[in-house]
Design an enzyme around this catalytic site. Structure first.
Site: not given
Length: 277
Positions: A177, A235
């Site tokens: 990611r 995050c």
């Protein structure tokens, strides 16, 4: 003061006098049962359930998928659990403490003085021989007053960009990611330019407990954490990043949380996006 408490220590000390907060939670779309269902199936005796989405985060929007909650929401949740500002609050989830770390951070941010995380969650408690129940306690009558006098630092998008440039901004998401190779949740893939990838999974043991502090210190040192260098963490939406902030705290390093995280960063198309390593 360390924020983690082991299941064994909690069993030895006993639950008397503690405010127990169950924050079992499943990320939307993960396929797992909702947190309330997990709580009703099994929880520590005397524990009250707090909903991460509704009480530890605000409504999704420009601030991200799990933006900062209001002080009123946190205050009402802790009062329902029977807490005042000086209560010893122990929070836990099903493990590995992602939601519990978010609860620890939010509660401390709004002025709770003593919040601890049951390391490894209810799974560790049961492995250690702790009893669970389905009995739901009556709502408490706490006097917790939410304020902004907590000790934990928070970043907005401009602050995250500054830390990435002048300090060390850690991205707690999975490496693929971070690199922008895949993005299963948010509409844009990539990372904040200048950030360093350190997946939060690297700070935990296979059983969901945190690594011991010496191992955490080495891990963070190997990834650029130095004395005098400001550290921030983000995050996808500010949940697993709180887990990394807690790991840093256990290693003796205080870091700021970018609460909105990547899901807030990408709401402004003028903000740059980096891909690759």
């Amino acid at each position: 003061m360390r924020a983690l408490v082991s299941a064994e220590a909690l069993l030895e000390e006993g639950l008397e006098g503690l405010v127990l907060v169950d924050v079992q939670w499943s990320l939307s779309g993960s396929g797992g049962p909702p947190g309330r269902d997990l709580y009703e199936a099994a929880h520590l005796p005397g524990a009250h359930h707090v909903d991460l989405d509704a009480e530890l985060a605000g409504p999704p929007g420009p601030g991200g998928r799990h933006p900062m909650p209001t002080g009123h929401a946190v205050q009402e949740a802790l009062r329902r659990c029977g807490a005042d500002n000086a209560s010893c609050v122990v929070v836990y989830d099903q493990g590995p403490s992602y939601a519990a770390a978010r609860a620890w951070w939010v509660m401390r941010h709004f002025g709770a003085q003593d919040v601890r995380v049951l390391d490894g969650g209810i799974a560790a408690w049961q492995r250690a021989g702790g009893r669970v129940t389905t009995e739901v306690p009556e709502p408490g009558a706490g006097t917790f007053e939410a304020g902004l006098d907590g000790e934990l630092s928070v970043l907005d998008a401009d602050g995250a960009a500054r830390v990435a440039r002048d300090g060390l901004l850690l991205d707690a998401r999975a490496a693929e990611r971070f690199r922008g190779e895949t993005e299963p949740i948010d509409p844009v893939a990539g990372h904040v330019p200048g950030a360093v990838n350190l997946p939060t999974t690297t700070t935990a043991q296979p059983d969901g407990r945190f690594l011991p502090p010496p191992e955490l210190r080495k891990l963070f040192s190997d990834n650029g954490v130095r004395d005098g260098v400001e550290v921030g963490v983000y995050c996808g939406s500010g949940v697993t990043a709180a887990h990394e902030v807690l790991a840093l705290h256990e290693a003796g390093i205080e870091a700021a949380l970018y609460v909105g995280s990547w899901s807030a960063w990408i709401t402004d198309p003028t903000r740059p996006v980096a891909t690759g390593d």
